[in-house]
Design a protein around this motif. Structure first.
Motif, PDB file in Angstrom:
ATOM      1  N   GLY A   1       0.800  -1.215   0.000  1.00  0.00           N
ATOM      2  CA  GLY A   1       0.000   0.000   0.000  1.00  0.00           C
ATOM      3  C   GLY A   1       0.827   1.256   0.000  1.00  0.00           C
ATOM      4  O   GLY A   1       0.284   2.343  -0.169  1.00  0.00           O
ATOM      5  N   MET A   2       2.142   1.127   0.232  1.00  0.00           N
ATOM      6  CA  MET A   2       3.010   2.308   0.237  1.00  0.00           C
ATOM      7  C   MET A   2       3.449   2.576  -1.209  1.00  0.00           C
ATOM      8  O   MET A   2       3.941   1.696  -1.895  1.00  0.00           O
ATOM      9  CB  MET A   2       4.215   2.077   1.145  1.00  0.00           C
ATOM     10  N   MET A   3       3.273   3.818  -1.727  1.00  0.00           N
ATOM     11  CA  MET A   3       3.629   4.190  -3.091  1.00  0.00           C
ATOM     12  C   MET A   3       5.119   4.513  -3.147  1.00  0.00           C
ATOM     13  O   MET A   3       5.619   5.308  -2.353  1.00  0.00           O
ATOM     14  CB  MET A   3       2.801   5.390  -3.545  1.00  0.00           C
ATOM     15  N   VAL A   4       5.813   3.891  -4.124  1.00  0.00           N
ATOM     16  CA  VAL A   4       7.251   4.123  -4.312  1.00  0.00           C
ATOM     17  C   VAL A   4       7.463   4.859  -5.636  1.00  0.00           C
ATOM     18  O   VAL A   4       7.052   4.375  -6.696  1.00  0.00           O
ATOM     19  CB  VAL A   4       8.031   2.803  -4.316  1.00  0.00           C
ATOM     20  N   ILE A   5       8.086   6.024  -5.608  1.00  0.00           N
ATOM     21  CA  ILE A   5       8.381   6.834  -6.800  1.00  0.00           C
ATOM     22  C   ILE A   5       9.880   6.789  -7.059  1.00  0.00           C
ATOM     23  O   ILE A   5      10.672   7.087  -6.162  1.00  0.00           O
ATOM     24  CB  ILE A   5       7.922   8.287  -6.594  1.00  0.00           C
ATOM     25  N   PRO A   6      10.339   6.397  -8.288  1.00  0.00           N
ATOM     26  CA  PRO A   6      11.773   6.318  -8.569  1.00  0.00           C
ATOM     27  C   PRO A   6      12.399   7.714  -8.584  1.00  0.00           C
ATOM     28  O   PRO A   6      11.784   8.686  -9.024  1.00  0.00           O
ATOM     29  CB  PRO A   6      11.831   5.653  -9.936  1.00  0.00           C
ATOM     30  N   ASP A   7      13.623   7.775  -8.153  1.00  0.00           N
ATOM     31  CA  ASP A   7      14.351   9.044  -8.215  1.00  0.00           C
ATOM     32  C   ASP A   7      15.375   8.959  -9.350  1.00  0.00           C
ATOM     33  O   ASP A   7      15.401   8.028 -10.152  1.00  0.00           O
ATOM     34  CB  ASP A   7      15.013   9.335  -6.878  1.00  0.00           C
ATOM     35  N   ARG A   8      16.265   9.945  -9.416  1.00  0.00           N
ATOM     36  CA  ARG A   8      17.219  10.031 -10.520  1.00  0.00           C
ATOM     37  C   ARG A   8      18.243   8.908 -10.491  1.00  0.00           C
ATOM     38  O   ARG A   8      18.737   8.497 -11.535  1.00  0.00           O
ATOM     39  CB  ARG A   8      17.927  11.383 -10.484  1.00  0.00           C
ATOM     40  N   SER A   9      18.580   8.431  -9.318  1.00  0.00           N
ATOM     41  CA  SER A   9      19.513   7.297  -9.264  1.00  0.00           C
ATOM     42  C   SER A   9      18.889   6.055  -9.888  1.00  0.00           C
ATOM     43  O   SER A   9      19.563   5.286 -10.592  1.00  0.00           O
ATOM     44  CB  SER A   9      19.932   7.026  -7.818  1.00  0.00           C
ATOM     45  N   ASP A  10      17.586   5.830  -9.633  1.00  0.00           N
ATOM     46  CA  ASP A  10      16.894   4.706 -10.279  1.00  0.00           C
ATOM     47  C   ASP A  10      16.862   4.884 -11.795  1.00  0.00           C
ATOM     48  O   ASP A  10      17.046   3.928 -12.560  1.00  0.00           O
ATOM     49  CB  ASP A  10      15.484   4.558  -9.734  1.00  0.00           C
ATOM     50  N   LEU A  11      16.585   6.142 -12.214  1.00  0.00           N
ATOM     51  CA  LEU A  11      16.559   6.419 -13.656  1.00  0.00           C
ATOM     52  C   LEU A  11      17.923   6.187 -14.283  1.00  0.00           C
ATOM     53  O   LEU A  11      18.032   5.649 -15.393  1.00  0.00           O
ATOM     54  CB  LEU A  11      16.106   7.862 -13.884  1.00  0.00           C
ATOM     55  N   LEU A  12      18.975   6.569 -13.573  1.00  0.00           N
ATOM     56  CA  LEU A  12      20.322   6.384 -14.090  1.00  0.00           C
ATOM     57  C   LEU A  12      20.643   4.901 -14.261  1.00  0.00           C
ATOM     58  O   LEU A  12      21.211   4.490 -15.286  1.00  0.00           O
ATOM     59  CB  LEU A  12      21.332   7.050 -13.153  1.00  0.00           C
ATOM     60  N   ARG A  13      20.277   4.086 -13.273  1.00  0.00           N
ATOM     61  CA  ARG A  13      20.554   2.665 -13.368  1.00  0.00           C
ATOM     62  C   ARG A  13      19.744   1.998 -14.486  1.00  0.00           C
ATOM     63  O   ARG A  13      20.194   1.050 -15.105  1.00  0.00           O
ATOM     64  CB  ARG A  13      20.245   1.989 -12.035  1.00  0.00           C
ATOM     65  N   ALA A  14      18.563   2.520 -14.740  1.00  0.00           N
ATOM     66  CA  ALA A  14      17.716   1.911 -15.774  1.00  0.00           C
ATOM     67  C   ALA A  14      18.058   2.420 -17.174  1.00  0.00           C
ATOM     68  O   ALA A  14      17.949   1.677 -18.170  1.00  0.00           O
ATOM     69  CB  ALA A  14      16.248   2.182 -15.461  1.00  0.00           C
ATOM     70  N   PHE A  15      18.484   3.691 -17.318  1.00  0.00           N
ATOM     71  CA  PHE A  15      18.644   4.304 -18.639  1.00  0.00           C
ATOM     72  C   PHE A  15      20.031   4.068 -19.243  1.00  0.00           C
ATOM     73  O   PHE A  15      20.156   3.786 -20.440  1.00  0.00           O
ATOM     74  CB  PHE A  15      18.374   5.812 -18.533  1.00  0.00           C
ATOM     75  N   VAL A  16      21.066   4.170 -18.426  1.00  0.00           N
ATOM     76  CA  VAL A  16      22.427   4.148 -18.973  1.00  0.00           C
ATOM     77  C   VAL A  16      22.760   2.829 -19.660  1.00  0.00           C
ATOM     78  O   VAL A  16      23.299   2.820 -20.773  1.00  0.00           O
ATOM     79  CB  VAL A  16      23.445   4.476 -17.872  1.00  0.00           C
ATOM     80  N   PRO A  17      22.480   1.641 -19.057  1.00  0.00           N
ATOM     81  CA  PRO A  17      22.821   0.403 -19.764  1.00  0.00           C
ATOM     82  C   PRO A  17      22.127   0.258 -21.109  1.00  0.00           C
ATOM     83  O   PRO A  17      22.737  -0.164 -22.098  1.00  0.00           O
ATOM     84  CB  PRO A  17      22.387  -0.700 -18.794  1.00  0.00           C
ATOM     85  N   LYS A  18      20.850   0.643 -21.148  1.00  0.00           N
ATOM     86  CA  LYS A  18      20.116   0.531 -22.420  1.00  0.00           C
ATOM     87  C   LYS A  18      20.627   1.534 -23.434  1.00  0.00           C
ATOM     88  O   LYS A  18      20.713   1.249 -24.640  1.00  0.00           O
ATOM     89  CB  LYS A  18      18.620   0.717 -22.171  1.00  0.00           C
ATOM     90  N   ALA A  19      20.991   2.723 -22.977  1.00  0.00           N
ATOM     91  CA  ALA A  19      21.540   3.722 -23.902  1.00  0.00           C
ATOM     92  C   ALA A  19      22.886   3.262 -24.453  1.00  0.00           C
ATOM     93  O   ALA A  19      23.180   3.431 -25.650  1.00  0.00           O
ATOM     94  CB  ALA A  19      21.680   5.064 -23.190  1.00  0.00           C
ATOM     95  N   ALA A  20      23.721   2.671 -23.573  1.00  0.00           N
ATOM     96  CA  ALA A  20      25.012   2.169 -24.044  1.00  0.00           C
ATOM     97  C   ALA A  20      24.826   1.043 -25.055  1.00  0.00           C
ATOM     98  O   ALA A  20      25.530   0.975 -26.076  1.00  0.00           O
ATOM     99  CB  ALA A  20      25.844   1.701 -22.854  1.00  0.00           C
ATOM    100  N   ALA A  21      23.877   0.139 -24.775  1.00  0.00           N
ATOM    101  CA  ALA A  21      23.606  -0.942 -25.722  1.00  0.00           C
ATOM    102  C   ALA A  21      23.120  -0.393 -27.063  1.00  0.00           C
ATOM    103  O   ALA A  21      23.508  -0.886 -28.139  1.00  0.00           O
ATOM    104  CB  ALA A  21      22.585  -1.902 -25.137  1.00  0.00           C
ATOM    105  N   MET A  22      22.291   0.647 -26.996  1.00  0.00           N
ATOM    106  CA  MET A  22      21.804   1.255 -28.231  1.00  0.00           C
ATOM    107  C   MET A  22      22.943   1.897 -29.025  1.00  0.00           C
ATOM    108  O   MET A  22      23.008   1.787 -30.260  1.00  0.00           O
ATOM    109  CB  MET A  22      20.738   2.302 -27.906  1.00  0.00           C
ATOM    110  N   LEU A  23      23.884   2.547 -28.350  1.00  0.00           N
ATOM    111  CA  LEU A  23      25.017   3.162 -29.045  1.00  0.00           C
ATOM    112  C   LEU A  23      25.919   2.109 -29.676  1.00  0.00           C
ATOM    113  O   LEU A  23      26.441   2.305 -30.783  1.00  0.00           O
ATOM    114  CB  LEU A  23      25.817   4.023 -28.065  1.00  0.00           C
ATOM    115  N   VAL A  24      26.106   0.989 -28.996  1.00  0.00           N
ATOM    116  CA  VAL A  24      26.902  -0.094 -29.584  1.00  0.00           C
ATOM    117  C   VAL A  24      26.225  -0.642 -30.832  1.00  0.00           C
ATOM    118  O   VAL A  24      26.865  -0.908 -31.858  1.00  0.00           O
ATOM    119  CB  VAL A  24      27.130  -1.207 -28.546  1.00  0.00           C
TER     120      VAL A  24
END
Length: 382
Positions: free
Chosen positions: A56-79
């Motif tokens: 029942g507790m709402m969890v909102i991601p912060d920028r550190s969560d976004l960084l962990r989720a976005f950077v690997p996929k962005a790096a894979a896309m650049l490769v």
């Protein structure tokens, strides 16, 4: 000149394509990252630190969560973009440079002496097609020029060998027959030697005209026509030919000596290849449509268009027109054509009902030069 080897154009284009795609992909990911940062807070205070989220507790991601989720996929896309751009760029560059490879191969064949090869590039007109067509046209001109030079060399060798062979024969006869009249021998040797000298001088003049190694000056074709006809007047009287000169002041630019030789050759041919009795030669000069025009027309036998089309070739005298004397060395009209071409002009031969009309068109002198030259000529006449 030896030069160190460098990267091929295909590799350079491949790297250029890959660089552009990588730059575009990086900029796109950067824009997406900036856009996401606007809606994701730096930290979220939903529970005390160290507290595990409960039902029942709402969890909102912060920028550190976004960084962990976005950077690997962005790096894979650049490769992926790098791999795709390198492979695709290599294929695309090879396809774009395929016409250039054909042109290079044709150039190598031409450098090795094969002038009959043509590129014949297919497809619609673009830069490569225009380059290939221009190269094919150049090869065609070179092939025609090479064939003409080979014919000229063979004919010149034959023509030069003839007087030498005659001289050798006369000398052999004189050596074997000591009682032979030496005066007749000397006269015949003098005649043969004069012909060889005329031929050599004609060849040198033809070479000079082809190389355009002369200084340009202002020349009035009407004056050169008058000078040529006055010089050949005794020859015209000997052949019973009447020479008429008319026309206006016709200034042009070029070599006065070559233009005088051109006019003299035309008048000489018109006198020699004429009627045996009561023949006429008409020489006219005029300015027409910005061109200085010299026309030499004579009477004579009717000439076929096929024969006329060959008269400007070296050593083609036109056997139907040759008379016993003053037949020349077969370079008269060839020299005229070369001189006209060296002066950016044209030579036109037109068969008449009886005789031949020869027209030479040269660029006229500029208007200011015309007026200044006219004043000088008027002063000279006065």
């Amino acid at each position: 000149m030896a030069r160190p080897a460098g990267m091929s154009v295909r590799l350079k284009l491949t790297l250029s394509y890959a660089g552009v795609i990588m730059l575009a992909g990086t900029l796109l990911l950067a824009v997406v990252w900036v856009f996401l940062l606007r809606y994701v807070p730096e930290t979220i205070f939903t529970a005390p630190p160290g507290t595990r989220p409960r039902m029942g507790m709402m969890v909102i991601p912060d920028r550190s969560d976004l960084l962990r989720a976005f950077v690997p996929k962005a790096a894979a896309m650049l490769v992926f973009l790098l791999t795709f751009s390198l492979l695709g760029g290599w294929v695309l560059a090879g396809s774009m440079l395929a016409p250039l490879t054909r042109i290079t191969n044709a150039t190598r064949l031409a450098a090795n002496g094969s002038l009959s090869h043509r590129i014949q590039l297919e497809g619609r007109r673009d830069e490569f097609r225009e380059l290939a067509d221009a190269f094919d046209a150049m090869l065609a001109r070179l092939e025609a020029h090479d064939a003409e030079q080979q014919r000229f060399a063979a004919n010149a060798s034959h023509e030069l060998r003839t007087p030498l062979a005659i001289t050798q024969t006369l000398l052999d006869v004189a050596r074997n027959d000591v009682n032979r009249d030496t005066g007749e021998l000397v006269d015949r040797l003098h005649l043969v030697n004069s012909r060889a000298i005329d031929l050599t001088e004609a060849l040198l003049l033809l070479s000079r005209a082809n190389q355009r190694s002369f200084t340009r000056e202002h020349v009035d074709l009407s004056l050169t026509a008058e000078e040529a006809t006055e010089t050949l007047l005794p020859l015209a009287e000997k052949h019973g030919v009447t020479v008429e000169t008319s026309g206006e002041m016709t200034p042009t630019t070029g070599s006065r000596a070559l233009l005088l030789q051109m006019t003299t050759n035309l008048v000489h041919n018109a006198i020699v290849h004429n009627l045996r009795e009561h023949g006429t030669v008409h020489v006219d000069t005029a300015i027409r449509a910005g061109s200085a025009v010299l026309t030499v027309e004579n009477t004579g036998e009717k000439l076929s268009p096929q024969l006329v089309s060959t008269l400007t070739e070296p050593f083609r005298r036109g056997t139907d027109r040759v008379r016993g004397d003053h037949a020349g060395v077969g370079l008269g009209l060839a020299i005229v054509k070369s001189i006209a071409k060296a002066h950016d002009g044209t030579l036109t031969l037109t068969p008449q009902a009886g005789g031949l009309r020869v027209t030479v068109e040269l660029p006229a002198a500029p208007p200011q030069t015309n007026r200044r030259r006219s004043t000088e000529l008027q002063r000279d006449h006065q």
